[in-house]
Write a protein that holds these residues in place. Sequence first.
Motif, PDB file in Angstrom:
ATOM      1  N   THR A  56      74.626  77.593 -16.329  1.00 43.33           N
ATOM      2  CA  THR A  56      74.431  76.153 -16.180  1.00 43.33           C
ATOM      3  C   THR A  56      73.024  75.891 -15.650  1.00 43.33           C
ATOM      4  O   THR A  56      72.555  76.571 -14.749  1.00 43.33           O
ATOM      5  N   ILE A  57      72.355  74.910 -16.228  1.00 45.55           N
ATOM      6  CA  ILE A  57      70.996  74.548 -15.807  1.00 45.55           C
ATOM      7  C   ILE A  57      71.043  73.238 -15.023  1.00 45.55           C
ATOM      8  O   ILE A  57      71.568  72.230 -15.501  1.00 45.55           O
ATOM      9  N   ILE A  58      70.507  73.267 -13.809  1.00 48.08           N
ATOM     10  CA  ILE A  58      70.432  72.078 -12.961  1.00 48.08           C
ATOM     11  C   ILE A  58      69.000  71.565 -12.983  1.00 48.08           C
ATOM     12  O   ILE A  58      68.063  72.298 -12.661  1.00 48.08           O
ATOM     13  N   ARG A  59      68.837  70.322 -13.363  1.00 52.37           N
ATOM     14  CA  ARG A  59      67.490  69.728 -13.408  1.00 52.37           C
ATOM     15  C   ARG A  59      67.101  69.291 -12.001  1.00 52.37           C
ATOM     16  O   ARG A  59      67.828  68.554 -11.340  1.00 52.37           O
ATOM     17  N   ALA A  60      65.939  69.756 -11.541  1.00 48.99           N
ATOM     18  CA  ALA A  60      65.523  69.486 -10.161  1.00 48.99           C
ATOM     19  C   ALA A  60      64.048  69.123 -10.099  1.00 48.99           C
ATOM     20  O   ALA A  60      63.269  69.434 -11.004  1.00 48.99           O
ATOM     21  N   ARG A  61      63.664  68.474  -8.992  1.00 50.11           N
ATOM     22  CA  ARG A  61      62.278  68.056  -8.755  1.00 50.11           C
ATOM     23  C   ARG A  61      61.847  68.603  -7.392  1.00 50.11           C
ATOM     24  O   ARG A  61      62.477  68.311  -6.378  1.00 50.11           O
ATOM     25  N   ILE A  62      60.763  69.381  -7.375  1.00 51.90           N
ATOM     26  CA  ILE A  62      60.335  70.041  -6.141  1.00 51.90           C
ATOM     27  C   ILE A  62      59.768  69.032  -5.153  1.00 51.90           C
ATOM     28  O   ILE A  62      59.123  68.041  -5.539  1.00 51.90           O
ATOM     29  N   ASN A  63      60.017  69.275  -3.864  1.00 55.04           N
ATOM     30  CA  ASN A  63      59.573  68.359  -2.816  1.00 55.04           C
ATOM     31  C   ASN A  63      58.257  68.774  -2.159  1.00 55.04           C
ATOM     32  O   ASN A  63      57.554  67.944  -1.593  1.00 55.04           O
ATOM     33  N   GLU A  64      57.950  70.067  -2.211  1.00 55.82           N
ATOM     34  CA  GLU A  64      56.714  70.558  -1.599  1.00 55.82           C
ATOM     35  C   GLU A  64      55.768  71.076  -2.689  1.00 55.82           C
ATOM     36  O   GLU A  64      56.152  71.203  -3.843  1.00 55.82           O
ATOM     37  N   GLU A  65      54.540  71.362  -2.292  1.00 51.56           N
ATOM     38  CA  GLU A  65      53.582  71.951  -3.217  1.00 51.56           C
ATOM     39  C   GLU A  65      53.545  73.464  -3.038  1.00 51.56           C
ATOM     40  O   GLU A  65      53.669  73.969  -1.921  1.00 51.56           O
ATOM     41  N   VAL A  82      68.049  65.841 -10.014  1.00 52.69           N
ATOM     42  CA  VAL A  82      67.752  64.542 -10.622  1.00 52.69           C
ATOM     43  C   VAL A  82      68.739  64.154 -11.714  1.00 52.69           C
ATOM     44  O   VAL A  82      68.692  63.033 -12.223  1.00 52.69           O
ATOM     45  N   GLU A  83      69.647  65.056 -12.088  1.00 54.05           N
ATOM     46  CA  GLU A  83      70.709  64.737 -13.041  1.00 54.05           C
ATOM     47  C   GLU A  83      72.005  65.357 -12.533  1.00 54.05           C
ATOM     48  O   GLU A  83      72.006  66.504 -12.075  1.00 54.05           O
ATOM     49  N   PRO A  84      73.121  64.627 -12.589  1.00 55.69           N
ATOM     50  CA  PRO A  84      74.378  65.166 -12.067  1.00 55.69           C
ATOM     51  C   PRO A  84      74.892  66.336 -12.913  1.00 55.69           C
ATOM     52  O   PRO A  84      74.579  66.460 -14.087  1.00 55.69           O
ATOM     53  N   VAL A  85      75.674  67.180 -12.258  1.00 53.82           N
ATOM     54  CA  VAL A  85      76.313  68.312 -12.933  1.00 53.82           C
ATOM     55  C   VAL A  85      77.823  68.096 -12.876  1.00 53.82           C
ATOM     56  O   VAL A  85      78.371  67.740 -11.836  1.00 53.82           O
ATOM     57  N   TYR A  86      78.477  68.309 -14.020  1.00 56.58           N
ATOM     58  CA  TYR A  86      79.914  68.089 -14.120  1.00 56.58           C
ATOM     59  C   TYR A  86      80.647  69.399 -14.375  1.00 56.58           C
ATOM     60  O   TYR A  86      80.095  70.338 -14.938  1.00 56.58           O
ATOM     61  N   ALA A  87      81.902  69.430 -13.960  1.00 53.81           N
ATOM     62  CA  ALA A  87      82.738  70.607 -14.214  1.00 53.81           C
ATOM     63  C   ALA A  87      84.188  70.170 -14.254  1.00 53.81           C
ATOM     64  O   ALA A  87      84.594  69.286 -13.493  1.00 53.81           O
ATOM     65  N   GLY A 174      45.015  72.142 -16.620  1.00 49.80           N
ATOM     66  CA  GLY A 174      45.749  72.101 -15.352  1.00 49.80           C
ATOM     67  C   GLY A 174      47.246  72.075 -15.577  1.00 49.80           C
ATOM     68  O   GLY A 174      47.753  72.245 -16.669  1.00 49.80           O
ATOM     69  N   GLY A 175      47.963  71.858 -14.495  1.00 54.24           N
ATOM     70  CA  GLY A 175      49.413  71.805 -14.597  1.00 54.24           C
ATOM     71  C   GLY A 175      50.043  73.157 -14.366  1.00 54.24           C
ATOM     72  O   GLY A 175      49.395  74.186 -14.458  1.00 54.24           O
ATOM     73  N   ALA A 176      51.318  73.164 -14.050  1.00 57.83           N
ATOM     74  CA  ALA A 176      52.047  74.409 -13.833  1.00 57.83           C
ATOM     75  C   ALA A 176      52.745  74.822 -15.120  1.00 57.83           C
ATOM     76  O   ALA A 176      53.514  74.067 -15.689  1.00 57.83           O
ATOM     77  N   ILE A 177      52.461  76.014 -15.592  1.00 57.28           N
ATOM     78  CA  ILE A 177      53.098  76.519 -16.801  1.00 57.28           C
ATOM     79  C   ILE A 177      54.261  77.401 -16.394  1.00 57.28           C
ATOM     80  O   ILE A 177      54.135  78.231 -15.497  1.00 57.28           O
ATOM     81  N   GLU A 212      49.512  76.187  -9.575  1.00 56.34           N
ATOM     82  CA  GLU A 212      49.615  75.064  -8.643  1.00 56.34           C
ATOM     83  C   GLU A 212      50.794  74.194  -9.057  1.00 56.34           C
ATOM     84  O   GLU A 212      50.775  73.563 -10.115  1.00 56.34           O
ATOM     85  N   VAL A 213      51.810  74.185  -8.244  1.00 58.72           N
ATOM     86  CA  VAL A 213      53.011  73.398  -8.518  1.00 58.72           C
ATOM     87  C   VAL A 213      52.992  72.192  -7.591  1.00 58.72           C
ATOM     88  O   VAL A 213      53.163  72.316  -6.386  1.00 58.72           O
ATOM     89  N   LYS A 214      52.756  71.036  -8.162  1.00 59.08           N
ATOM     90  CA  LYS A 214      52.624  69.831  -7.356  1.00 59.08           C
ATOM     91  C   LYS A 214      53.995  69.276  -6.971  1.00 59.08           C
ATOM     92  O   LYS A 214      54.987  69.457  -7.691  1.00 59.08           O
ATOM     93  N   SER A 215      54.047  68.587  -5.846  1.00 58.39           N
ATOM     94  CA  SER A 215      55.272  67.910  -5.425  1.00 58.39           C
ATOM     95  C   SER A 215      55.682  66.909  -6.503  1.00 58.39           C
ATOM     96  O   SER A 215      54.861  66.151  -7.002  1.00 58.39           O
ATOM     97  N   GLY A 216      56.942  66.916  -6.875  1.00 57.67           N
ATOM     98  CA  GLY A 216      57.419  66.026  -7.923  1.00 57.67           C
ATOM     99  C   GLY A 216      57.551  66.706  -9.273  1.00 57.67           C
ATOM    100  O   GLY A 216      58.066  66.104 -10.220  1.00 57.67           O
ATOM    101  N   THR A 217      57.077  67.956  -9.384  1.00 55.85           N
ATOM    102  CA  THR A 217      57.206  68.695 -10.638  1.00 55.85           C
ATOM    103  C   THR A 217      58.681  68.975 -10.932  1.00 55.85           C
ATOM    104  O   THR A 217      59.438  69.386 -10.052  1.00 55.85           O
ATOM    105  N   GLU A 218      59.098  68.750 -12.169  1.00 56.89           N
ATOM    106  CA  GLU A 218      60.485  68.988 -12.555  1.00 56.89           C
ATOM    107  C   GLU A 218      60.611  70.311 -13.299  1.00 56.89           C
ATOM    108  O   GLU A 218      59.717  70.710 -14.047  1.00 56.89           O
ATOM    109  N   PHE A 219      61.726  70.974 -13.085  1.00 55.60           N
ATOM    110  CA  PHE A 219      62.008  72.243 -13.744  1.00 55.60           C
ATOM    111  C   PHE A 219      63.516  72.455 -13.750  1.00 55.60           C
ATOM    112  O   PHE A 219      64.281  71.629 -13.214  1.00 55.60           O
ATOM    113  N   GLY A 220      63.959  73.540 -14.326  1.00 52.86           N
ATOM    114  CA  GLY A 220      65.376  73.852 -14.361  1.00 52.86           C
ATOM    115  C   GLY A 220      65.716  74.991 -13.410  1.00 52.86           C
ATOM    116  O   GLY A 220      64.928  75.909 -13.223  1.00 52.86           O
ATOM    117  N   VAL A 221      66.902  74.908 -12.817  1.00 49.99           N
ATOM    118  CA  VAL A 221      67.451  76.000 -12.014  1.00 49.99           C
ATOM    119  C   VAL A 221      68.665  76.517 -12.781  1.00 49.99           C
ATOM    120  O   VAL A 221      69.657  75.803 -12.932  1.00 49.99           O
TER     121      VAL A 221
END
Length: 235
Positions: A56-65, A82-87, A174-177, A212-221
């Motif tokens: 399962t992938i949880i969409r999240a937004r980082i709070n720190e840099e 940032v998006e709910p997970v259902y089960a 720039g940006g985090a790859i 460089e991962v800026k605060s607010g960057t979204e990724f999957g967990v």
Amino acid sequence: MKMNSKLVVRMLTFLVLLTLIAGAVFDASGQTGRRRRSRRRAATPPIKFYTVPTNTIIRARINEELNSGDARVGDRFTANVVEPVYAGNGIEVVPVGSRIGGRVTQVNRAKKRSPGNITVAFDSIRLPNGRTAVINGSLTTLQAYDMNADNEGTVKGTSNRKRDAVFIGGGAAGGAIIGGIAGGGKGALIGGILGGALGTGARVLEKEKEAEVKSGTEFGVILNRSVSLPATTVR
């Protein structure tokens, strides 16, 4: 003056009766309290837990840099869901605003022809109602072709290789790859740029940079193991 023997007997009899009556009253009161507590316990249904499966992938937004230039192994950071997970029949178990805890597990500084990169892992989740759970999660991409969604809206990863994902420094754009080892050599992309577009060919010709991962960057967990959680209404 001697007390009449009959009076003494009557007084003793009265005291014995009074003691018996008091004992019966206290015993009845105790039984009533126990019955009430028993009814309260019986009226509280057991908490039902629902399984959020592996991949399962949880969409999240980082709070720190985070920056590979100064990050250290063991550094802690958090990310908000940032998006709910259902089960289980569409039961929401991870609402928006839940907080995922992560840590830096490896750091490589930028070098010539070798961009900086940061490897991370995720080990906890705290729901808005205060309930916490241990998780085992890794970084992954949020690109649509790497994910599937079931009928309940739960997103699943399509490839185990996504667990090799790391934050990699970009070029002039720039940006985090999100990148990693994906059968194409060290540093081959398995994700994409978060907030930009940059091909591997263009990147090779430019000066490498720190990740460089800026605060607010979204990724999957992505979950490496399933986790059981109650419905969000349960505290």
